[in-house]
Write a protein that holds these residues in place. Structure first.
Motif, short mmCIF file in Angstrom:
data_model
loop_
_atom_site.label_atom_id
_atom_site.label_comp_id
_atom_site.label_asym_id
_atom_site.label_seq_id
_atom_site.Cartn_x
_atom_site.Cartn_y
_atom_site.Cartn_z
N ASP A 257 0.94 -1.17 -0.08
CA ASP A 257 0.17 -0.01 -0.14
C ASP A 257 1.02 1.08 0.00
O ASP A 257 2.07 1.06 0.25
N GLU A 259 0.37 3.76 2.09
CA GLU A 259 0.15 4.38 3.14
C GLU A 259 0.56 3.44 4.39
O GLU A 259 -0.07 2.26 4.56
N GLN A 260 1.79 3.89 5.07
CA GLN A 260 2.12 3.03 6.00
C GLN A 260 1.19 2.49 7.21
O GLN A 260 1.34 1.49 8.01
N LEU A 263 -0.60 -0.37 6.56
CA LEU A 263 -0.01 -1.74 6.79
C LEU A 263 0.35 -1.94 8.23
O LEU A 263 0.55 -3.11 8.56
N THR A 280 4.44 -7.03 4.56
CA THR A 280 3.79 -6.09 4.40
C THR A 280 5.19 -5.03 3.62
O THR A 280 6.39 -5.24 4.04
N ARG A 281 4.94 -4.26 2.63
CA ARG A 281 5.66 -3.40 1.95
C ARG A 281 5.02 -2.16 1.53
O ARG A 281 4.15 -2.24 0.68
N ILE A 282 5.79 -1.15 1.80
CA ILE A 282 5.11 0.40 1.31
C ILE A 282 5.61 0.46 -0.07
O ILE A 282 6.68 0.04 -0.53
#
Length: 405
Positions: A257, A259-260, A263, A280-282
């Motif tokens: 996504d 937006e951190q 996540l 998860t990965r920004i």
């Protein structure tokens, strides 16, 4: 619907929430957060407040017409709006210290006039009725009427930890009554007025609250254990967690996504759910996508959209700038579909999805993409209709990569 009138304090909270949404343009969830923060409301009373706010926002123009109150006047004339709402639903007037009176004969006349105007009766703003009629034609009135109904409460069984049958029994022990949903294997409909997030079952990660239609979108990905899967617009991760369960927690599931904070929320939910294969990965730049070129067996693109399929759940969207934002969203969807589709490997599948029922955001986007990308082929698509299902409205299309270029 309520069986008794609101208390004076709850009536004021309803007015304050509506003012934040309609005058200060706060998103509804943010308005609730601002009003409820630091308060010690009982879950039942908080539920009554959200019920009334939601019903008013779903048919705001109707209630404003009946009470002769403009939406921007809620802070000043909110008691008249709330008194009208109570009388409309045949409830006693709430006992407030300062309350604007209602001419009940005039209200009765206005109700009869409104019944003859189905667009007004359905709580539909003019811009939305024009748009819906143009894009959906004869199907629109049925959808329009469905979208002012209160949203049902659905759960997704976390099959990493339990089964639907077991969850029904577990929840029953906590006085939560549920029913299985036909056609959606993991879904349960909550039929009791229960504080779900206070249950032991929730704290143990046995379920997530997720609309049944949303569960169908995630299921369409058909993710298998051991696959490499990417949820590229993961948000807070409801579909991500559903996909993890499909994969039985095996394989690699990358949730991405821009937006951190979303996540970060997903990480917490994944720990509770036991979804240990979620990473998860920004998305920091286009390079994040390029590095994953041709790597994924499955990619879900649940793209930003108008949200016009989920108006039952997010009724404040009707009274925002959705009409002005739509062309911008359509361009963003086109960009995401073109760019992010590069992550699908040959033989892999892409699912394009929205929470809209408008063809402009849905099949039109898919057709334009396929015309420009002959290395993908169309498998099938589906529009999940609020009118036909009682679920929120969604669209999904399955596309297969058949060559690198």
């Amino acid at each position: 619907m309520l069986t008794s009138s609101l208390s004076p304090s709850s009536t004021q909270l309803v007015i304050d929430v509506l003012d934040l949404v309609l005058t200060q343009k706060k998103p509804l969830d943010r308005a609730y957060s601002l009003q409820f923060s630091g308060m010690t409301l009982q879950p039942s009373e908080q539920g009554r407040i959200t019920l009334v706010v939601g019903d008013i926002l779903r048919r705001l123009n109707l209630y404003c017409y009946l009470s002769d109150v403009k939406s921007e006047e809620v802070a000043r004339l909110g008691t008249r709006l709330l008194n009208t709402w109570h009388l409309f639903h045949q409830l006693p007037l709430p006992k407030m210290q300062y309350s604007l009176s209602i001419d009940e004969a005039d209200l009765a006349k206005r109700i009869e006039i409104a019944k003859a105007d189905l667009v007004l009766w359905d709580g539909c703003p003019e811009w939305l009725d024009t748009l819906g009629s143009k894009q959906l034609g004869d199907k629109w009135p049925q959808e329009r009427a469905a979208l002012y109904q209160a949203a049902k409460r659905f759960l997704r069984t976390n099959t990493l930890k339990t089964t639907p049958d077991e969850l029904i029994k577990t929840l029953a022990k906590e006085q939560v009554t549920t029913l299985q949903v036909a056609g959606v294997e993991t879904a349960l409909e909550v039929t009791s007025d229960s504080a779900l997030f206070r249950t032991k079952a929730f704290k143990l990660g046995l379920f997530e609250q997720q609309d049944a239609g949303s569960q169908l979108v995630a299921a369409a990905l058909d993710a298998k254990p051991g696959m490499r899967v990417i949820d590229a617009c993961a948000g807070a991760g409801g579909k991500t967690l559903s996909i993890s369960a499909q994969m039985e927690g095996k394989g690699r599931l990358l949730a991405m996504d821009v937006e951190q904070w979303k996540l970060d929320n997903l990480k917490q939910r994944a720990r509770r759910a036991g979804a240990h294969n979620v990473e998860t990965r920004i998305i920091a730049s286009s390079k994040t996508i390029k590095r994953l070129k041709l790597t994924a067996d499955r990619v879900l693109l649940d793209v930003p959209c108008s949200g016009l399929g989920v108006l039952k759940r997010n009724p404040d969207t009707k009274w925002r700038d959705a009409a002005e934002r739509l062309p911008v969203l359509v361009e963003l969807q086109k960009h995401i579909l073109q760019s992010y589709s590069r992550m699908v490997k040959v033989g892999g599948m892409l699912v394009y999805a929205t929470c809209s029922i408008l063809p402009e955001e849905n099949r039109d986007q898919v057709d334009a993409f396929l015309a420009a990308n002959v290395h993908f082929e169309f498998i099938e698509d589906e529009t999940i209709s609020p009118a036909e299902t009682g679920f929120d409205g969604f669209y999904l299309a399955k596309l297969k990569r058949i060559a690198e270029v």
